[in-house]
Design an enzyme around this catalytic site. Structure first.
Site, short mmCIF file in Angstrom:
data_model
loop_
_atom_site.label_atom_id
_atom_site.label_comp_id
_atom_site.label_asym_id
_atom_site.label_seq_id
_atom_site.Cartn_x
_atom_site.Cartn_y
_atom_site.Cartn_z
N HIS A 207 -7.83 1.44 1.71
CA HIS A 207 -7.70 1.10 3.14
C HIS A 207 -8.42 2.13 4.03
O HIS A 207 -7.82 2.72 4.93
CB HIS A 207 -6.21 1.01 3.55
CG HIS A 207 -6.01 0.19 4.80
ND1 HIS A 207 -4.90 -0.56 5.02
CD2 HIS A 207 -6.80 0.02 5.90
CE1 HIS A 207 -5.00 -1.17 6.21
NE2 HIS A 207 -6.15 -0.82 6.76
N GLU B 287 0.84 -1.20 0.00
CA GLU B 287 0.00 0.00 0.00
C GLU B 287 0.88 1.24 0.00
O GLU B 287 1.93 1.25 0.65
CB GLU B 287 -0.90 0.01 1.24
CG GLU B 287 -1.87 -1.17 1.26
CD GLU B 287 -2.80 -1.18 2.46
OE1 GLU B 287 -2.71 -0.26 3.30
OE2 GLU B 287 -3.64 -2.09 2.54
P1 NAI Z 1 -10.73 -9.45 16.27
O1 NAI Z 1 -9.43 -9.81 16.89
O2 NAI Z 1 -11.79 -8.90 17.12
O3 NAI Z 1 -11.32 -10.74 15.53
C1 NAI Z 1 -10.56 -11.58 14.73
C2 NAI Z 1 -11.19 -12.96 14.82
O4 NAI Z 1 -10.51 -13.80 13.90
C3 NAI Z 1 -11.07 -13.60 16.19
O5 NAI Z 1 -12.33 -14.03 16.63
C4 NAI Z 1 -10.12 -14.76 15.96
O6 NAI Z 1 -10.37 -15.87 16.81
C5 NAI Z 1 -10.40 -15.08 14.52
N1 NAI Z 1 -9.34 -15.83 13.84
C6 NAI Z 1 -8.00 -15.70 13.98
N2 NAI Z 1 -7.36 -16.54 13.16
C7 NAI Z 1 -8.33 -17.22 12.49
C8 NAI Z 1 -8.29 -18.21 11.48
N3 NAI Z 1 -7.13 -18.73 11.04
N4 NAI Z 1 -9.47 -18.67 11.00
C9 NAI Z 1 -10.64 -18.18 11.48
N5 NAI Z 1 -10.73 -17.24 12.42
C10 NAI Z 1 -9.59 -16.76 12.91
O7 NAI Z 1 -10.37 -8.47 15.07
P2 NAI Z 1 -11.34 -7.44 14.34
O8 NAI Z 1 -11.34 -6.16 15.07
O9 NAI Z 1 -12.62 -8.11 14.08
O10 NAI Z 1 -10.53 -7.17 12.99
C11 NAI Z 1 -10.50 -8.14 11.96
C12 NAI Z 1 -9.54 -7.68 10.87
O11 NAI Z 1 -9.95 -6.42 10.33
C13 NAI Z 1 -8.11 -7.50 11.32
O12 NAI Z 1 -7.25 -8.01 10.31
C14 NAI Z 1 -7.93 -6.00 11.35
O13 NAI Z 1 -6.59 -5.65 11.14
C15 NAI Z 1 -8.80 -5.59 10.16
N6 NAI Z 1 -9.21 -4.19 10.19
C16 NAI Z 1 -9.23 -3.49 8.99
C17 NAI Z 1 -9.60 -2.16 8.95
C18 NAI Z 1 -9.65 -1.41 7.66
O14 NAI Z 1 -9.51 -0.19 7.66
N7 NAI Z 1 -9.87 -2.07 6.54
C19 NAI Z 1 -9.93 -1.43 10.18
C20 NAI Z 1 -9.99 -2.27 11.36
C21 NAI Z 1 -9.61 -3.59 11.36
#
Ligand code: NAI
Length: 417
Positions: free
Chosen positions: A298, A275
């Site tokens: 993003h 990015e």
């Molecule tokens: P979170 O930590 O609350 O949830 C992530 C979930 O993924 C957890 O429940 C975890 O157990 C699960 N997980 C981990 N590895 C896994 C796998 N191999 N298979 C299935 N499930 C798995 O995180 P959140 O806040 O929900 O964020 C999710 C993603 O969104 C992150 O990558 C974060 O960086 C991204 N994000 C992107 C943004 C953007 O601007 N596009 C802004 C905020 C977050």
């Protein structure tokens, strides 16, 4: 630790605590910082020069930044009184976290305050993709009038599959259910389903069974490249893929192939393996050739509301640390949630080297100063330990000085009743 002639020192300066806020953090931060006590707030618009920051940092206990201010070793060495840094953003790469911890500076951020914004954009993307809006928009700009219902669908009754059911996946699940979608999810941890969402045992099963696959997992060894050619091949023909999580979860070449062959009907992508670092840098991706791909820079979590929520969240953590000693959710400190202080008690906060015998030395010092420990919380993390002790009794004025002189003490502070 330097002490001043007027009795104030870097831990207990005379007058209210001072906070320096940079990079135009949201105005709600000012209110949130003051919710437990008086804070003198100084704001510098934008990102100050290094020289100015080096000059201003020596006088403040709390620092609020976003992603552009580098809090490196040189800055921390000058930050005599600095107690905590609030990163009013998601990432903390701009801070030398280990060195900050060694200096007794706790660092906080707000990793989940933009959850709703990502979930909303994801739901909107599902609607856009299922109606073929990206390609219709491209066409109309080129003067083509694609007025047709062919291939356009309501989302109601369709199957949405969330890979990951954490903050974002579960929030999306609620929104999508509200739109009449059938939500399925796969997570590596047991997660309680919201509404009628259903858990699916494996990623493979989920991929094969839904109309839209959306990714909401972190980037780690297990998830990097998890959507490769084989995973895409498992998806239903005519399905959609959404990646609003991290750029390295998807093999872009394989996605290009799946779009080119028509196996996938479209995609929405907000995050990329590479990015641009700023708006001045150009963006390139093989995905730009596809009209049926919704591309965004993003901005999944970038809304005014998320900025306000980030401000409230990080400011709350900073204020609680300053006024109550809680390090809950600190990214570089042992996490201690000391709870409510007994009325009339002092609270002693002591960051120390994680080595045998420290706690008994600490407690002997407290009792030697006439104090009775009524509650104590200790947590260690690597080389450091953090002990929070609530103390009753008429304390010898020298207690804090003696604690600071103990073998192993990094930093100590006493909160008066
Ligand atoms: P979170 O930590 O609350 O949830 C992530 C979930 O993924 C957890 O429940 C975890 O157990 C699960 N997980 C981990 N590895 C896994 C796998 N191999 N298979 C299935 N499930 C798995 O995180 P959140 O806040 O929900 O964020 C999710 C993603 O969104 C992150 O990558 C974060 O960086 C991204 N994000 C992107 C943004 C953007 O601007 N596009 C802004 C905020 C977050």
């Amino acid at each position: 630790m330097s002490e001043r002639a007027d009795g104030a020192d870097r831990e207990t300066p005379a007058g209210p605590v001072r906070a320096l806020l940079l990079e135009n953090v949201h105005p709600e931060v000012d209110v949130a910082l003051q919710q437990f006590g008086e804070v003198e707030i100084h704001r510098l618009d934008g990102t100050p020069t290094r020289e100015e920051l080096h000059r201003r940092i020596a006088d403040v206990e709390l620092l609020g930044i976003r992603s552009r201010t580098q809090v490196d070793r040189q800055l921390l060495e000058r930050a005599e009184r600095l107690r905590a840094v609030g990163c009013f953003c998601i990432g903390t790469n701009q801070v030398d976290l280990e060195f900050a911890a060694e200096r007794g500076v706790a660092v906080f951020n707000a990793p989940f305050a933009n959850t709703r914004s990502v979930a909303e954009l994801t739901l909107a993307s599902v609607v856009m993709l299922m109606r073929g809006i990206p390609q219709k928009m491209q066409a109309i700009r080129r003067g083509r009038w694609l007025k047709s219902a062919a291939g356009a669908h309501e989302v109601r009754g369709k199957k949405l599959g969330s890979v990951g059911y954490g903050n974002i996946g579960s929030q999306l699940s609620v929104l999508a259910s509200g739109h009449g979608m059938h939500v399925y999810y796969h997570d590596i941890e047991p997660k309680l389903a919201h509404g009628n969402a259903r858990v699916v045992g494996s990623l493979e099963e989920l991929l094969a069974d839904v109309d839209v696959v959306t990714l909401h997992v972190p980037s780690n060894e297990r998830t990097r490249g998890m959507i490769d050619a084989a995973a895409l091949a498992r998806m239903r023909s005519g399905a959609f893929l959404i990646n609003h999580a991290r750029g390295d979860l998807v093999d872009i070449d394989a996605l290009v192939e799946a779009l080119r062959s028509g196996h996938l009907a479209g995609a929405a992508v907000d995050v990329f393996p590479r990015e641009p670092k700023s708006s001045d840098e150009g963006f390139e991706s093989p995905l730009t050739e596809f009209d049926n791909v919704l591309l965004t820079p993003h901005i999944g979590g970038s809304t005014i509301e998320a900025q306000a929520a980030i401000g409230r969240d990080a400011a709350f953590k900073l204020a609680r640390y300053h006024f109550e000693g809680a390090t809950t959710h600190a990214v570089n400190f042992p996490q201690v949630e000391p709870g409510v202080r007994a009325p009339g008690s002092h609270r002693l906060l002591c960051l120390h080297r994680n080595a045998p015998g420290f706690l008994s030395r600490l407690n002997e010092t407290v009792s030697g100063a006439g104090g009775n420990v009524v509650s104590q919380h200790l947590q260690t993390r690597g080389q450091l330990g953090y002990a929070v002790s609530d103390i009753e009794g008429r304390l010898d004025q020298q207690l804090l000085r003696r604690v600071r002189q103990l073998e192993g003490t990094v930093r100590a502070r006493l909160l008066a009743p």
